[in-house]
Design a protein around this motif. Structure first.
Motif, PDB file in Angstrom:
ATOM      1  N   THR A 613       0.832  -1.206   0.000  1.00  0.00           N
ATOM      2  CA  THR A 613       0.000   0.000   0.000  1.00  0.00           C
ATOM      3  C   THR A 613       0.862   1.249   0.000  1.00  0.00           C
ATOM      4  O   THR A 613       0.562   2.225  -0.704  1.00  0.00           O
ATOM      5  CB  THR A 613      -0.938  -0.012   1.214  1.00  0.00           C
ATOM      6  N   THR A 614       1.932   1.239   0.780  1.00  0.00           N
ATOM      7  CA  THR A 614       2.837   2.388   0.765  1.00  0.00           C
ATOM      8  C   THR A 614       3.430   2.575  -0.624  1.00  0.00           C
ATOM      9  O   THR A 614       3.552   3.707  -1.114  1.00  0.00           O
ATOM     10  CB  THR A 614       3.954   2.204   1.806  1.00  0.00           C
ATOM     11  N   ASP A 615       3.787   1.477  -1.297  1.00  0.00           N
ATOM     12  CA  ASP A 615       4.313   1.573  -2.664  1.00  0.00           C
ATOM     13  C   ASP A 615       3.286   2.219  -3.594  1.00  0.00           C
ATOM     14  O   ASP A 615       3.639   2.997  -4.489  1.00  0.00           O
ATOM     15  CB  ASP A 615       4.684   0.185  -3.193  1.00  0.00           C
ATOM     16  N   ARG A 616       2.004   1.904  -3.404  1.00  0.00           N
ATOM     17  CA  ARG A 616       0.963   2.497  -4.260  1.00  0.00           C
ATOM     18  C   ARG A 616       0.836   3.994  -3.997  1.00  0.00           C
ATOM     19  O   ARG A 616       0.653   4.783  -4.925  1.00  0.00           O
ATOM     20  CB  ARG A 616      -0.365   1.776  -4.024  1.00  0.00           C
ATOM     21  N   TYR A 617       0.924   4.372  -2.730  1.00  0.00           N
ATOM     22  CA  TYR A 617       0.857   5.798  -2.426  1.00  0.00           C
ATOM     23  C   TYR A 617       2.074   6.539  -2.983  1.00  0.00           C
ATOM     24  O   TYR A 617       1.965   7.662  -3.481  1.00  0.00           O
ATOM     25  CB  TYR A 617       0.738   6.015  -0.916  1.00  0.00           C
ATOM     26  N   VAL A 618       3.231   5.909  -2.891  1.00  0.00           N
ATOM     27  CA  VAL A 618       4.442   6.523  -3.457  1.00  0.00           C
ATOM     28  C   VAL A 618       4.281   6.702  -4.967  1.00  0.00           C
ATOM     29  O   VAL A 618       4.615   7.757  -5.528  1.00  0.00           O
ATOM     30  CB  VAL A 618       5.682   5.672  -3.127  1.00  0.00           C
ATOM     31  N   ALA A 619       3.764   5.665  -5.636  1.00  0.00           N
ATOM     32  CA  ALA A 619       3.568   5.758  -7.083  1.00  0.00           C
ATOM     33  C   ALA A 619       2.553   6.848  -7.423  1.00  0.00           C
ATOM     34  O   ALA A 619       2.721   7.589  -8.399  1.00  0.00           O
ATOM     35  CB  ALA A 619       3.103   4.411  -7.639  1.00  0.00           C
ATOM     36  N   ALA A 620       1.491   6.959  -6.615  1.00  0.00           N
ATOM     37  CA  ALA A 620       0.503   8.009  -6.847  1.00  0.00           C
ATOM     38  C   ALA A 620       1.123   9.383  -6.654  1.00  0.00           C
ATOM     39  O   ALA A 620       0.859  10.321  -7.414  1.00  0.00           O
ATOM     40  CB  ALA A 620      -0.685   7.823  -5.911  1.00  0.00           C
ATOM     41  N   PHE A 621       1.968   9.510  -5.635  1.00  0.00           N
ATOM     42  CA  PHE A 621       2.646  10.781  -5.366  1.00  0.00           C
ATOM     43  C   PHE A 621       3.583  11.153  -6.517  1.00  0.00           C
ATOM     44  O   PHE A 621       3.658  12.318  -6.935  1.00  0.00           O
ATOM     45  CB  PHE A 621       3.425  10.661  -4.055  1.00  0.00           C
ATOM     46  N   LEU A 622       4.286  10.143  -7.042  1.00  0.00           N
ATOM     47  CA  LEU A 622       5.237  10.408  -8.122  1.00  0.00           C
ATOM     48  C   LEU A 622       4.564  10.532  -9.487  1.00  0.00           C
ATOM     49  O   LEU A 622       5.201  10.995 -10.445  1.00  0.00           O
ATOM     50  CB  LEU A 622       6.283   9.288  -8.170  1.00  0.00           C
ATOM     51  N   ALA A 694       9.473   7.502 -16.284  1.00  0.00           N
ATOM     52  CA  ALA A 694       8.667   7.322 -17.491  1.00  0.00           C
ATOM     53  C   ALA A 694       7.231   6.931 -17.176  1.00  0.00           C
ATOM     54  O   ALA A 694       6.313   7.232 -17.942  1.00  0.00           O
ATOM     55  CB  ALA A 694       9.298   6.264 -18.396  1.00  0.00           C
ATOM     56  N   GLU A 695       7.031   6.247 -16.035  1.00  0.00           N
ATOM     57  CA  GLU A 695       5.682   5.777 -15.704  1.00  0.00           C
ATOM     58  C   GLU A 695       5.589   5.547 -14.208  1.00  0.00           C
ATOM     59  O   GLU A 695       6.541   5.101 -13.571  1.00  0.00           O
ATOM     60  CB  GLU A 695       5.390   4.467 -16.450  1.00  0.00           C
ATOM     61  N   ALA A 696       4.436   5.890 -13.624  1.00  0.00           N
ATOM     62  CA  ALA A 696       4.150   5.616 -12.216  1.00  0.00           C
ATOM     63  C   ALA A 696       2.714   5.123 -12.139  1.00  0.00           C
ATOM     64  O   ALA A 696       1.787   5.884 -12.402  1.00  0.00           O
ATOM     65  CB  ALA A 696       4.351   6.858 -11.362  1.00  0.00           C
ATOM     66  N   ASN A 697       2.548   3.856 -11.793  1.00  0.00           N
ATOM     67  CA  ASN A 697       1.227   3.226 -11.783  1.00  0.00           C
ATOM     68  C   ASN A 697       0.734   3.080 -10.350  1.00  0.00           C
ATOM     69  O   ASN A 697       1.171   2.190  -9.624  1.00  0.00           O
ATOM     70  CB  ASN A 697       1.301   1.845 -12.447  1.00  0.00           C
ATOM     71  N   PRO A 698      -0.196   3.940  -9.898  1.00  0.00           N
ATOM     72  CA  PRO A 698      -0.663   3.872  -8.510  1.00  0.00           C
ATOM     73  C   PRO A 698      -1.396   2.578  -8.180  1.00  0.00           C
ATOM     74  O   PRO A 698      -1.422   2.170  -7.018  1.00  0.00           O
ATOM     75  CB  PRO A 698      -1.607   5.079  -8.397  1.00  0.00           C
ATOM     76  N   ALA A 702       3.932   0.183  -9.258  1.00  0.00           N
ATOM     77  CA  ALA A 702       5.140   0.008 -10.062  1.00  0.00           C
ATOM     78  C   ALA A 702       5.577   1.332 -10.691  1.00  0.00           C
ATOM     79  O   ALA A 702       4.748   2.169 -11.061  1.00  0.00           O
ATOM     80  CB  ALA A 702       4.901  -1.030 -11.149  1.00  0.00           C
ATOM     81  N   LEU A 703       6.890   1.488 -10.816  1.00  0.00           N
ATOM     82  CA  LEU A 703       7.490   2.622 -11.516  1.00  0.00           C
ATOM     83  C   LEU A 703       8.295   2.089 -12.693  1.00  0.00           C
ATOM     84  O   LEU A 703       8.730   0.938 -12.693  1.00  0.00           O
ATOM     85  CB  LEU A 703       8.419   3.412 -10.583  1.00  0.00           C
ATOM     86  N   ARG A 704       8.482   2.940 -13.692  1.00  0.00           N
ATOM     87  CA  ARG A 704       9.368   2.588 -14.805  1.00  0.00           C
ATOM     88  C   ARG A 704      10.206   3.807 -15.150  1.00  0.00           C
ATOM     89  O   ARG A 704       9.697   4.929 -15.208  1.00  0.00           O
ATOM     90  CB  ARG A 704       8.573   2.127 -16.036  1.00  0.00           C
ATOM     91  N   PHE A 705      11.514   3.558 -15.352  1.00  0.00           N
ATOM     92  CA  PHE A 705      12.445   4.644 -15.646  1.00  0.00           C
ATOM     93  C   PHE A 705      12.968   4.539 -17.072  1.00  0.00           C
ATOM     94  O   PHE A 705      12.868   3.492 -17.724  1.00  0.00           O
ATOM     95  CB  PHE A 705      13.636   4.598 -14.674  1.00  0.00           C
TER      96      PHE A 705
END
Length: 743
Positions: A613-622, A694-698, A702-705
């Protein structure tokens, strides 16, 4: 076995054959059992269809038959419950008998505690007396036919994108079940590759709505988040219980609770003053008051069953899924300022060197002088100002606590526990649930103070039960294996840091490594690798010590509102010291090992849910910073690219090897590096560089650089130091918390 007969058997004969057959009875077995001719087999097929239409029989996977309302001889079951005695109960994974509730089967495990709620097994079944027994044959992989995901539309067609960042496939949607693009849904998969389609079975709402990210983890991991009405009604009743007679009255003592600013419940509170006993000159008296949950939550009650099913509370940035109903967890049991509360008090005598001289436990009534945030308590001490308000002079209350803590800190330094300064990420939301910030939690002396008081009380609880030869649910952290130590040695060699394998390894051994590194830029990476070297902490009744804390006896006692292990320790203390009702039942004492395995597994589930869940919030923030170039650190290297985390924020993202440039990058599995064949550019764990997000999926977290100049523009890492090898991860790291009170 039936003798061959001329002609078709009757319905009753077929039912008897199915019931007594030693093997799953399909059409072939029935025909063979009755010696049917080829012509009779055609009639048998029609008869079996008629019997199914009449509700007499049903078919099981594999085309075997069983009585309608009964269970196949061999079938797939799902573990539905583990009761107070450690008995495991299962239900059929498929049940199509209309109007007939699915039966519960008692599972006879080869090893107690091996199966947990939600797991799937292939089992042989038998009817015994008034119930059913299941004999496990094989533990099956988690059901893959259900996927939690989000619907999207493309060219007039719906697709399902899974929430698991490891799942890179999308599935065509055959039946949306009323859900629309953008909805979070639970879907069933059907078909065989490459033609797998999804059918929506439950619409869960908008995954991007405020406070929804935790719901994804709750549904994905099967975390119980709704209490039964029976448990809620019972909690309401017991919340009105009088505190009872015979409690020690501690209401005149200025006991304070110091917790995170966003704490939802308050398990513990502390008090200290100088000891006036000449035999403990320069020492201290202290009280650690813990919510007396065992007084309200009695063994075998509905609330107790729900608590054991959960194992612990689960804390998300946007909500808490409590172990106990809210009227208990957030109200009656929570140690709130100005309210009389039932407590189990741990009285400690602490020497001037921080050693525990003695301890005793009482049931008490307390009235908390103040609920302080860590930051607030620290500010009062740092300012050395009375800061008087309607709660009184808090400085005079906190100064003895700090002075006693300095003694406890001496004892901690002497035993040299593992000291890893790895901050946790804190997600801050506004009142509407929108993300305000993501940052590391600040580490204060106030955190260390409460942590050391809690450790002292936990040690006292374990030793008190040992003195009575009573059951103890220990918190165990075993030393690292030689295999992990060998891998750490290989890793440290990349920094020219020596590590001898022949030595006796203690927590101080790792602390010395960190001290030797000093303020080098790779210090955080080394601390993370040391953490990965540790074993997974767990609960069990056999004492193997706590390696990380450098303690011989350790039990969790201080958080019974949110951890079932602590509640068991409370009950054992109540029984051992004759403190009244709510003690440990004999069957729980006998089944501590299986219960320990269950709550250890539930703890790991909660940790996974909180992390995801923290990872999802981080992705949403980014997600609002997609396209920006940012500082990242490589956390892992594979043959298809490397993973990196955003410095100061967190979140793991992939940098695909196909986007590193036109040249071929060679993957070294041993060193875990990617090296360009022509340029020599090397990417390895621990290196820092700049990448474009390049991508942040809340939804998946997941993130992609990509490279700052775009795809295919490789850039060498900064730092100019030797590449850092990533060791193979064998096992999972210990869940030792280095913030607050959750060791």
């Amino acid at each position: 076995m039936y003798k061959p007969k001329a002609g078709l058997p009757t319905r009753e004969q077929i039912l008897d054959f199915i019931a007594t057959s030693d093997v799953p009875a399909g059409k072939r077995e029935i025909a063979k059992g009755f010696g049917l001719s080829a012509q009779d087999k055609i009639g048998l097929k029609a008869l079996l269809k008629d019997m199914a239409d009449e509700g007499l029989i049903d078919s099981a996977p594999g085309r075997a038959f069983h009585k309608m309302g009964g269970i196949p001889k061999v079938t797939v079951l799902r573990i539905a419950d583990v009761d107070d005695g450690g008995n495991v109960w299962a239900v059929p994974e498929r049940w199509e008998a209309e109007g007939v509730p699915p039966p519960r089967l008692r599972v006879r495990e080869r090893k107690r505690g091996a199966l947990g709620v939600g797991e799937r097994i292939l089992a042989r079944t038998e009817e015994a007396g008034n119930g059913w027994i299941a004999h496990p044959m094989k533990v099956l992989a988690p059901a893959s036919e259900q996927v939690l995901g989000v619907l999207r539309e493309e060219a007039g067609r719906l697709w399902l994108t899974g929430v698991d960042k490891r799942e890179r496939r999308e599935f065509a949607v055959a039946d949306a079940g009323g859900a629309a693009p953008g909805d979070l849904v639970l879907a069933e998969l059907a078909g065989k590759p490459p033609k797998i389609a999804a059918r929506v079975v439950q619409k869960l709402g908008d995954p991007f709505a405020a406070r929804s990210f935790s719901l994804i983890a709750i549904h994905k991991l099967g975390i119980p988040d709704v209490f039964s009405q029976e448990a809620l009604d019972e909690a309401e009743r017991v919340s009105k219980l009088p505190l009872g007679e015979g409690r020690e009255d501690l209401r005149d003592l200025p006991i304070v609770a110091i917790d995170p600013e966003d704490a939802r419940d308050h398990d513990d509170a502390v008090w200290a003053e100088a000891d006036d006993d000449p035999s403990n000159a320069g020492g201290w008296k202290a009280i650690v008051a813990i919510a007396d949950v065992s007084f309200y939550v009695r063994p075998k009650s509905e609330v107790d069953r729900e608590a054991r099913r959960r194992g612990n509370s689960v804390y998300f940035p946007d909500r808490v899924v409590p172990m106990l109903p809210e009227i208990l967890s957030a109200e009656v049991c929570s140690l709130k300022e100005g309210a009389d509360r039932a407590a189990l008090a741990c009285h400690l005598r602490i020497g001037k060197d921080g050693s525990l001289k003695s301890w005793r436990f009482t049931r008490a009534v307390v009235r908390i002088a103040a609920n302080l945030a860590y930051e607030e308590a620290q500010a009062i001490i740092d300012a050395a100002s009375p800061v008087a308000d309607d709660r009184g002079d808090m400085l005079s209350v906190l100064q003895p606590l700090w002075a006693c803590w300095h003694a406890l800190a001496k004892a901690r330094d002497a035993r040299a526990p593992l000291d890893l300064d790895l901050p946790e990420r804190r997600v801050v939301l506004d009142e509407q649930g929108r993300i305000m910030s993501v940052s590391p939690r600040e580490r204060l002396d106030a955190h260390r103070l409460i942590e050391d008081y809690m450790i002292a009380a936990n040690v006292a609880a374990a030793k008190a039960l040992e003195a009575k030869k009573a059951p103890v649910m220990y918190r165990i952290h075993e030393p690292p294996s030689r295999e992990k130590l060998a891998a750490l040695k290989e890793y440290l060699e990349t920094f020219d840091v020596p590590f001898a394998l022949g030595q006796v390894v203690r927590p101080a051994t790792f602390n010395h490594i960190i001290e030797r590194i000093g303020d080098a830029d790779f210090r955080p990476q080394v601390m993370e690798q040391i953490l990965r070297t540790q074993t997974q902490a767990y609960y069990a009744p056999g004492n193997h010590g706590h390696f990380g804390l450098s303690l011989g006896s350790y039990a969790h006692f201080t958080s019974p509102i949110r951890r079932y292990a602590d509640l068991l320790v409370h009950r054992s203390l109540v029984s051992a010291y004759g403190l009244g009702e709510g003690g440990l039942p004999a069957d729980d004492a006998a089944n501590m090992e299986s219960v320990g395995e269950i709550i250890s597994r539930l703890e790991r589930r909660a940790m996974e849910a909180e992390r995801d869940t923290t990872d999802r919030y981080v992705a949403a923030f980014l997600s609002e910073r997609v396209g920006q170039v940012m500082d990242v650190r490589i956390t892992g290297v594979t043959n298809f690219g490397f993973f990196a985390t955003v410095e100061g924020i967190g979140g793991d993202g992939l940098m695909p090897v196909r986007d590193l440039g036109g040249e071929y990058f060679r993957f070294d599995e041993g060193a875990r590096t990617l090296t360009g064949e022509h340029s020599g550019d090397m990417f390895a764990q621990g290196q820092t560089l700049e990448l474009r997000l390049a991508e942040a999926n809340p939804v998946s977290g997941a993130l992609r650089f990509e490279m700052p100049e775009g795809k295919g523009a490789a850039q060498p890492p900064r730092g100019g130091r030797k590449p850092v090898r990533e060791i193979k991860r064998r096992g999972r790291p210990a869940n030792i918390r280095h913030q607050g009170k959750r060791r």
